[in-house]
Design a protein around this motif. Structure first.
Motif, short mmCIF file in Angstrom:
data_model
loop_
_atom_site.label_atom_id
_atom_site.label_comp_id
_atom_site.label_asym_id
_atom_site.label_seq_id
_atom_site.Cartn_x
_atom_site.Cartn_y
_atom_site.Cartn_z
N ALA A 178 33.33 41.88 28.09
CA ALA A 178 33.57 40.59 28.72
C ALA A 178 33.75 40.65 30.23
N GLY A 179 33.74 41.86 30.82
CA GLY A 179 33.79 41.94 32.28
C GLY A 179 35.14 42.25 32.87
N GLY A 180 36.07 42.81 32.07
CA GLY A 180 37.36 43.20 32.62
C GLY A 180 38.49 42.29 32.22
N VAL A 181 39.48 42.16 33.10
CA VAL A 181 40.70 41.40 32.80
C VAL A 181 40.61 39.98 33.36
N GLY A 182 40.54 39.88 34.70
CA GLY A 182 40.55 38.56 35.32
C GLY A 182 39.37 37.70 34.94
N GLU A 183 38.17 38.31 34.88
CA GLU A 183 36.96 37.55 34.56
C GLU A 183 36.62 37.61 33.08
N GLY A 184 37.31 38.45 32.31
CA GLY A 184 36.97 38.63 30.90
C GLY A 184 38.09 38.31 29.94
N ALA A 185 39.07 39.21 29.84
CA ALA A 185 40.13 39.07 28.85
C ALA A 185 40.94 37.78 29.03
N LEU A 186 41.21 37.41 30.27
CA LEU A 186 42.02 36.20 30.51
C LEU A 186 41.31 34.92 30.06
N ALA B 76 31.75 44.71 59.77
CA ALA B 76 31.91 43.27 59.99
C ALA B 76 30.96 42.48 59.09
N THR B 77 29.74 43.00 58.88
CA THR B 77 28.78 42.34 58.00
C THR B 77 29.30 42.30 56.57
N ALA B 78 29.85 43.42 56.10
CA ALA B 78 30.37 43.48 54.74
C ALA B 78 31.52 42.50 54.54
N ILE B 79 32.44 42.46 55.49
CA ILE B 79 33.60 41.56 55.36
C ILE B 79 33.16 40.11 55.42
N THR B 80 32.19 39.81 56.29
CA THR B 80 31.70 38.43 56.40
C THR B 80 31.05 37.97 55.09
N LEU B 81 30.22 38.82 54.51
CA LEU B 81 29.57 38.46 53.25
C LEU B 81 30.61 38.28 52.13
N TYR B 82 31.62 39.13 52.12
CA TYR B 82 32.68 38.98 51.12
C TYR B 82 33.42 37.66 51.30
N LEU B 83 33.74 37.31 52.55
CA LEU B 83 34.48 36.07 52.80
C LEU B 83 33.64 34.84 52.45
N ILE B 84 32.32 34.92 52.66
CA ILE B 84 31.45 33.82 52.22
C ILE B 84 31.55 33.69 50.69
N GLY B 85 31.59 34.83 50.00
CA GLY B 85 31.77 34.80 48.55
C GLY B 85 33.10 34.18 48.15
N VAL B 86 34.16 34.51 48.86
CA VAL B 86 35.48 33.93 48.58
C VAL B 86 35.46 32.41 48.79
N LEU B 87 34.81 31.96 49.88
CA LEU B 87 34.70 30.52 50.13
C LEU B 87 33.91 29.84 49.01
N TRP C 158 32.35 29.95 41.87
CA TRP C 158 31.44 31.08 41.63
C TRP C 158 32.17 32.39 41.94
N PRO C 159 31.94 33.46 41.17
CA PRO C 159 32.62 34.74 41.43
C PRO C 159 32.23 35.30 42.80
N ALA C 160 33.24 35.62 43.60
CA ALA C 160 32.99 36.09 44.97
C ALA C 160 32.11 37.34 45.03
N PRO C 161 32.34 38.37 44.18
CA PRO C 161 31.48 39.56 44.27
C PRO C 161 30.02 39.27 43.95
N VAL C 162 29.77 38.33 43.02
CA VAL C 162 28.39 38.00 42.66
C VAL C 162 27.69 37.30 43.83
N VAL C 163 28.40 36.36 44.47
CA VAL C 163 27.83 35.67 45.63
C VAL C 163 27.52 36.68 46.73
N MET C 164 28.46 37.59 46.99
CA MET C 164 28.24 38.62 48.00
C MET C 164 27.03 39.48 47.65
N LEU C 165 26.90 39.85 46.39
CA LEU C 165 25.78 40.67 45.95
C LEU C 165 24.45 39.96 46.18
#
Length: 442
Positions: free
Chosen positions: A184-192, A277-288, A295-302
């Motif tokens: 199911a993808g772990g705890v936060g995205e799966g078990a919960l 800086a590029t990595a952090i920016t892409l992650y923050l776009i995912g968080v937004l 939408w899951p932030a890591p998937v958006v960043m990916l």
């Protein structure tokens, strides 16, 4: 005998000291390691151990590299992911049995939760690995990886449920409480969300449902780590089965040589900073995106970093910086991160409650089916079977933390982008299908 042919002079004290300083425990020079032990022990004894950034980094580095070094010295099991198992679970056990001093537990927990250490690592690894990847390899890998993951999910659901029933479980319990949580993808995205959906459908409390799902997730993660370590060992014995981190088999020998050759980007310190800086920016776009649309932030960043690589948005110099950033995080940060997560976020009590032989056999059969199916199907669709099997193993991991532990055991951190597909997208699909089936079969 002339002076030129005379034997070399004996090493001086300075030479010996430098040789000692070049010896490493993890990434720590041996003298620095023992100085850190003394300093942190003194701070702990005086009750002055802070939770700030420098102290937190020192604590998790010392703990993570110590666990990994101990595991490396144990014969046999070091070949099946012992370094990851030690770093991921031994600290949690020490916390549970109160064998780790309380000030250290508090400092590491505060540092881990306030710094969001895990997602900084995932952002650096994903952005660094994708921007370092050949574009054609990237396209082929992302298109094909869904095939072994989907095939493995179906096969694992059938086999895991069948084994559970054969051992005395009810089919419904085996499928929805053991097999599905593992994928199911772990705890936060799966078990919960899974346990919340089960509880709502059955009109019961979520707590007991979550405990059962979490124990299955933990078991699956442990088995997946062991499988990843074993696959890495098999790859050393059967080099034709592995791309050593490359997922897809090249069409011909010339392409294969080109894809295997390291990319020769020029870069400097400012390029590494730009990559960060590029990595952090892409992650923050995912968080937004997660805040606005759910939408899951890591998937958006990916998705964003893959698009950036496909359309050559990022310059070669910054891509070189991203390659260096990836190398730094995968080498120097992995074990400290696993130690931090083990202390702050891994519930040893839940793992212990799951150690019933029926649960263990059912979970092991589920994960092994995922891995074997990935190996076979991956080979059929033009992937290296070892790499395809490792990605399938991450589908049974503990979310982002599980991906780190599994890929570390496999020594294939380059597969993190594909692992995120298996974990995040594969996990989300598993949760949606499982909840629909659970409601229908009520």
């Amino acid at each position: 005998m002339n002076e030129a042919s005379a034997p070399d002079a004996r090493p001086t004290f300075k030479d010996r000291w430098w040789a000692l300083f070049d010896a490493r425990i993890g990434s720590l020079p041996v003298p620095i390691y023992f100085v850190l032990v003394a300093v942190l022990a003194a701070m702990t004894a005086r009750g002055k151990l802070a939770s700030d950034l420098p102290t937190g980094i020192a604590l998790v580095a010392l703990g993570g590299f110590t666990c990994a070094e101990l595991a490396k010295r144990i014969p046999w099991i070091r070949h099946v992911g012992a370094t990851s198992i030690f770093a991921a679970f031994i600290p949690s056990m020490l916390v549970y049995y109160k064998l780790m001093p309380a000030p250290i537990v508090k400092a590491v927990t505060d540092f881990t939760k306030t710094s969001n250490f895990l997602y900084l690592f995932i952002a650096a690894i994903i952005v660094g690995s994708v921007l370092s990847m050949d574009r054609q390899t990237l396209i082929k890998g992302f298109v094909r990886i869904f095939i072994p993951v989907a095939a493995g999910s179906v096969a694992a659901a059938c086999v895991g449920t069948g084994v559970g029933v054969a051992l005395g479980m009810q089919a419904r319990h085996a499928l929805f409480m053991v097999v599905v949580p593992i994928m199911a993808g772990g705890v936060g995205e799966g078990a919960l969300p899974l346990s919340a959906g089960y509880a709502q459908i059955m009109n019961v409390e979520q707590g007991p449902m979550f405990a059962q799902a979490l124990s299955a997730v933990m078991l699956g993660n442990i088995v997946a780590i062991c499988c990843a370590g074993l696959l890495n060992y098999v790859g050393t014995r059967k080099p034709g089965w592995t791309g050593n981190g490359q997922l897809t088999v090249a069409a011909n020998a010339g392409d294969d040589a080109m894809h295997r050759a390291p990319l020769s980007f020029e870069f400097d310190v400012s390029s590494v900073a730009a990559a960060g800086a590029t990595a952090i920016t892409l992650y923050l776009i995912g968080v937004l995106a997660q805040q606005l649309f759910g939408w899951p932030a890591p998937v958006v960043m990916l998705v964003l970093v893959v698009a950036a690589q496909l359309f050559q948005v990022v310059s070669p110099r910054v891509r070189g910086g991203a390659r260096f950033m990836y190398g730094f995080f995968s080498t120097a940060v992995t074990y400290p991160l696993m130690f931090a997560i083990s202390v702050a976020m891994t519930p040893w009590g839940e793992i212990v409650t799951a150690f019933h032989w029926v649960n263990i056999v059912t979970a092991a059969s589920t994960v092994l089916t995922l891995v074997v199916t990935g190996f076979v199907v991956g080979k059929l669709v033009g992937m290296y079977p070892i790499e395809a099997a490792i990605v399938n193993a991450t589908h049974s991991g503990l979310g982002g933390t599980g991906d780190v532990a599994i890929l570390t055991a496999a020594d294939r951190m380059e597969l993190m982008p594909f692992a995120q597909i298996a974990t995040r997208i594969g996990g989300a699909v598993t949760v949606m299908v499982a909840l629909a089936a659970f409601a229908w079969t009520r």
